[in-house]
Motif scaffolding. Structure first.
Motif, PDB file in Angstrom:
ATOM      1  N   SER A 163      15.848 -31.535  -3.236  1.00  0.00           N
ATOM      2  CA  SER A 163      15.154 -30.279  -3.536  1.00  0.00           C
ATOM      3  C   SER A 163      16.140 -29.124  -3.590  1.00  0.00           C
ATOM      4  O   SER A 163      17.205 -29.156  -2.973  1.00  0.00           O
ATOM      5  N   GLY A 164      15.753 -28.118  -4.337  1.00  0.00           N
ATOM      6  CA  GLY A 164      16.530 -26.886  -4.416  1.00  0.00           C
ATOM      7  C   GLY A 164      15.631 -25.707  -4.141  1.00  0.00           C
ATOM      8  O   GLY A 164      14.458 -25.705  -4.519  1.00  0.00           O
ATOM      9  N   VAL A 165      16.164 -24.692  -3.447  1.00  0.00           N
ATOM     10  CA  VAL A 165      15.383 -23.506  -3.127  1.00  0.00           C
ATOM     11  C   VAL A 165      16.123 -22.268  -3.617  1.00  0.00           C
ATOM     12  O   VAL A 165      17.344 -22.150  -3.461  1.00  0.00           O
ATOM     13  N   TYR A 166      15.388 -21.355  -4.233  1.00  0.00           N
ATOM     14  CA  TYR A 166      15.939 -20.075  -4.684  1.00  0.00           C
ATOM     15  C   TYR A 166      15.464 -18.980  -3.737  1.00  0.00           C
ATOM     16  O   TYR A 166      14.286 -18.890  -3.392  1.00  0.00           O
ATOM     17  N   ARG A 167      16.414 -18.136  -3.331  1.00  0.00           N
ATOM     18  CA  ARG A 167      16.104 -16.977  -2.500  1.00  0.00           C
ATOM     19  C   ARG A 167      16.813 -15.763  -3.098  1.00  0.00           C
ATOM     20  O   ARG A 167      17.836 -15.898  -3.760  1.00  0.00           O
ATOM     21  N   PRO A 168      16.296 -14.560  -2.869  1.00  0.00           N
ATOM     22  CA  PRO A 168      16.905 -13.363  -3.469  1.00  0.00           C
ATOM     23  C   PRO A 168      18.352 -13.147  -3.027  1.00  0.00           C
ATOM     24  O   PRO A 168      18.805 -13.704  -2.024  1.00  0.00           O
ATOM     25  N   ASP A 169      19.056 -12.320  -3.782  1.00  0.00           N
ATOM     26  CA  ASP A 169      20.453 -11.990  -3.515  1.00  0.00           C
ATOM     27  C   ASP A 169      20.497 -10.756  -2.611  1.00  0.00           C
ATOM     28  O   ASP A 169      20.250  -9.635  -3.048  1.00  0.00           O
ATOM     29  N   TYR A 170      20.789 -10.969  -1.329  1.00  0.00           N
ATOM     30  CA  TYR A 170      20.871  -9.868  -0.378  1.00  0.00           C
ATOM     31  C   TYR A 170      22.338  -9.469  -0.220  1.00  0.00           C
ATOM     32  O   TYR A 170      23.159 -10.257   0.255  1.00  0.00           O
ATOM     33  N   ALA A 171      22.670  -8.256  -0.607  1.00  0.00           N
ATOM     34  CA  ALA A 171      24.064  -7.828  -0.685  1.00  0.00           C
ATOM     35  C   ALA A 171      24.807  -7.983   0.640  1.00  0.00           C
ATOM     36  O   ALA A 171      25.958  -8.417   0.679  1.00  0.00           O
ATOM     37  N   TYR A 172      24.158  -7.661   1.751  1.00  0.00           N
ATOM     38  CA  TYR A 172      24.860  -7.706   3.025  1.00  0.00           C
ATOM     39  C   TYR A 172      24.793  -9.091   3.674  1.00  0.00           C
ATOM     40  O   TYR A 172      25.275  -9.289   4.784  1.00  0.00           O
ATOM     41  N   PHE A 173      24.206 -10.058   2.987  1.00  0.00           N
ATOM     42  CA  PHE A 173      24.161 -11.418   3.522  1.00  0.00           C
ATOM     43  C   PHE A 173      24.951 -12.382   2.647  1.00  0.00           C
ATOM     44  O   PHE A 173      25.011 -13.568   2.910  1.00  0.00           O
ATOM     45  N   GLY A 174      25.564 -11.892   1.612  1.00  0.00           N
ATOM     46  CA  GLY A 174      26.288 -12.764   0.704  1.00  0.00           C
ATOM     47  C   GLY A 174      25.518 -12.938  -0.597  1.00  0.00           C
ATOM     48  O   GLY A 174      24.407 -12.439  -0.757  1.00  0.00           O
TER      49      GLY A 174
ATOM     50  N   ASP B 214       0.800  -1.223   0.000  1.00  0.00           N
ATOM     51  CA  ASP B 214       0.000   0.000   0.000  1.00  0.00           C
ATOM     52  C   ASP B 214       0.839   1.282   0.000  1.00  0.00           C
ATOM     53  O   ASP B 214       0.311   2.369   0.199  1.00  0.00           O
ATOM     54  N   ILE B 215       2.169   1.158  -0.187  1.00  0.00           N
ATOM     55  CA  ILE B 215       3.011   2.352  -0.271  1.00  0.00           C
ATOM     56  C   ILE B 215       3.896   2.255  -1.507  1.00  0.00           C
ATOM     57  O   ILE B 215       4.045   1.189  -2.109  1.00  0.00           O
ATOM     58  N   ASP B 216       4.492   3.404  -1.891  1.00  0.00           N
ATOM     59  CA  ASP B 216       5.281   3.449  -3.123  1.00  0.00           C
ATOM     60  C   ASP B 216       6.553   2.619  -3.032  1.00  0.00           C
ATOM     61  O   ASP B 216       6.973   2.007  -4.007  1.00  0.00           O
ATOM     62  N   VAL B 217       7.202   2.620  -1.864  1.00  0.00           N
ATOM     63  CA  VAL B 217       8.426   1.839  -1.683  1.00  0.00           C
ATOM     64  C   VAL B 217       8.020   0.412  -1.318  1.00  0.00           C
ATOM     65  O   VAL B 217       7.574   0.142  -0.199  1.00  0.00           O
ATOM     66  N   LYS B 218       8.155  -0.503  -2.275  1.00  0.00           N
ATOM     67  CA  LYS B 218       7.674  -1.869  -2.073  1.00  0.00           C
ATOM     68  C   LYS B 218       8.829  -2.832  -1.799  1.00  0.00           C
ATOM     69  O   LYS B 218       9.927  -2.667  -2.334  1.00  0.00           O
ATOM     70  N   THR B 219       8.571  -3.794  -0.948  1.00  0.00           N
ATOM     71  CA  THR B 219       9.555  -4.827  -0.632  1.00  0.00           C
ATOM     72  C   THR B 219       8.977  -6.173  -1.041  1.00  0.00           C
ATOM     73  O   THR B 219       8.050  -6.673  -0.415  1.00  0.00           O
ATOM     74  N   VAL B 220       9.514  -6.739  -2.119  1.00  0.00           N
ATOM     75  CA  VAL B 220       9.012  -8.006  -2.656  1.00  0.00           C
ATOM     76  C   VAL B 220      10.068  -9.088  -2.471  1.00  0.00           C
ATOM     77  O   VAL B 220      11.226  -8.905  -2.850  1.00  0.00           O
ATOM     78  N   VAL B 221       9.677 -10.207  -1.886  1.00  0.00           N
ATOM     79  CA  VAL B 221      10.577 -11.335  -1.660  1.00  0.00           C
ATOM     80  C   VAL B 221       9.966 -12.576  -2.291  1.00  0.00           C
ATOM     81  O   VAL B 221       8.806 -12.912  -2.020  1.00  0.00           O
ATOM     82  N   THR B 222      10.750 -13.259  -3.129  1.00  0.00           N
ATOM     83  CA  THR B 222      10.277 -14.466  -3.812  1.00  0.00           C
ATOM     84  C   THR B 222      11.078 -15.679  -3.359  1.00  0.00           C
ATOM     85  O   THR B 222      12.307 -15.626  -3.267  1.00  0.00           O
ATOM     86  N   THR B 223      10.380 -16.758  -3.081  1.00  0.00           N
ATOM     87  CA  THR B 223      11.004 -18.038  -2.775  1.00  0.00           C
ATOM     88  C   THR B 223      10.518 -19.059  -3.800  1.00  0.00           C
ATOM     89  O   THR B 223       9.307 -19.220  -3.994  1.00  0.00           O
ATOM     90  N   GLY B 224      11.449 -19.729  -4.467  1.00  0.00           N
ATOM     91  CA  GLY B 224      11.098 -20.758  -5.449  1.00  0.00           C
ATOM     92  C   GLY B 224      11.674 -22.102  -5.046  1.00  0.00           C
ATOM     93  O   GLY B 224      12.839 -22.190  -4.647  1.00  0.00           O
ATOM     94  N   ILE B 225      10.877 -23.152  -5.132  1.00  0.00           N
ATOM     95  CA  ILE B 225      11.291 -24.491  -4.694  1.00  0.00           C
ATOM     96  C   ILE B 225      11.034 -25.490  -5.814  1.00  0.00           C
ATOM     97  O   ILE B 225       9.961 -25.492  -6.423  1.00  0.00           O
TER      98      ILE B 225
END
Length: 249
Positions: free
Chosen positions: A175-186, A135-146
């Motif tokens: 199984s394999g899981v995809y998670r986003p690339d977080y710069a400060y987490f590696g 509901d705000i302009d700055v959006k935080t989207v996180v995708t998990t793929g399995i």
């Protein structure tokens, strides 16, 4: 005497010709269901609190039954509104694709046997996409793929001429899981898990009522659970309660 021998030969020939045909008989089915989809999602990159909510879901499936084998392909989509006790409301989209191929493990010789059991391999693709600030302009989207390869089992029980129960389950072996690339987490985006670690499970129970020769009414309860530690801990529990129709042809 000669007529008897000819009759026996004709009967034997008829059985020999029809036996392989009967063994190859098949039925195809197509189903559509819709209903409520509750969700619990704990993404430790985003928050230590669990997001809970419910939304609407749609499922379509198609398959084929033979005397000793069967396969089924099903796809589902849900849109869920969820929230934790300390956050604003989030929006989650769930995608689900499952393919199974099973062999009949119970006897086919006894027609009065109401119970049938099947087992075989399965491939399950699953995804969650959550917008934590819709509901705000700055959006935080996180995708998990399995993507999970595992073992599938199914059991059916004929309650009466028109009613039956069906249960099926899937457990991942690889199984394999995809998670986003977080710069400060590696830069770790993909993690692979073997049997017994970071499980991915799916179970389903359905009730079927024969409306006509080719049409059934279906009621389904489905549950999916997953937990992965890498690239960043995430735990999810999705459920579905759906009603629909299945056509055989």
């Amino acid at each position: 005497m000669r007529k008897s021998i000819v009759s026996l030969l004709l009967v034997y020939l008829f059985v020999a010709l029809t036996k392989p045909v009967l063994g190859q008989q098949r039925t195809q089915f197509l189903g559509l269901t819709a209903g409520l989809s509750p969700l619990q999602l704990k993404d430790r990159f985003r928050s230590e609190y669990t997001y809970r909510g419910a939304g609407l879901g749609l499922q379509v499936y198609y398959g084929q039954n033979r005397l000793k084998t069967q396969w089924q392909l099903e796809a589902a989509y849900s849109q869920v509104s969820s929230q934790s006790i300390v956050s604003r409301r989030a929006s989650t989209q769930l995608g689900d694709l499952l393919f199974t191929y099973r062999w009949r493990l119970s006897s086919t010789s006894r027609q009065e046997n109401r119970f049938a059991f099947f087992g075989g391999p399965g491939l399950h693709l699953f995804s969650t996409t959550t917008n934590y600030s819709p509901d705000i302009d700055v959006k935080t989207v996180v995708t998990t793929g399995i993507a999970a390869l595992g073992v599938s089992a199914k059991a059916t029980y004929q309650l009466s001429a028109k009613q039956s129960l069906e249960g099926q389950g899937f457990v991942s072996a690889l199984s394999g899981v995809y998670r986003p690339d977080y710069a400060y987490f590696g830069r770790d985006k993909l993690a692979v898990s073997w049997l017994g670690k970071n499980p991915f499970l799916n179970a389903q129970l359905s009730y079927q009522y024969q409306l006509s020769k080719q049409l059934k009414a279906i009621g389904i309860y489905q549950l999916t659970y997953f937990h992965y530690d890498k690239p960043r801990p995430v735990t999810g529990l999705t459920q579905s309660v759906r009603l629909g129709l299945q056509r055989t042809f």
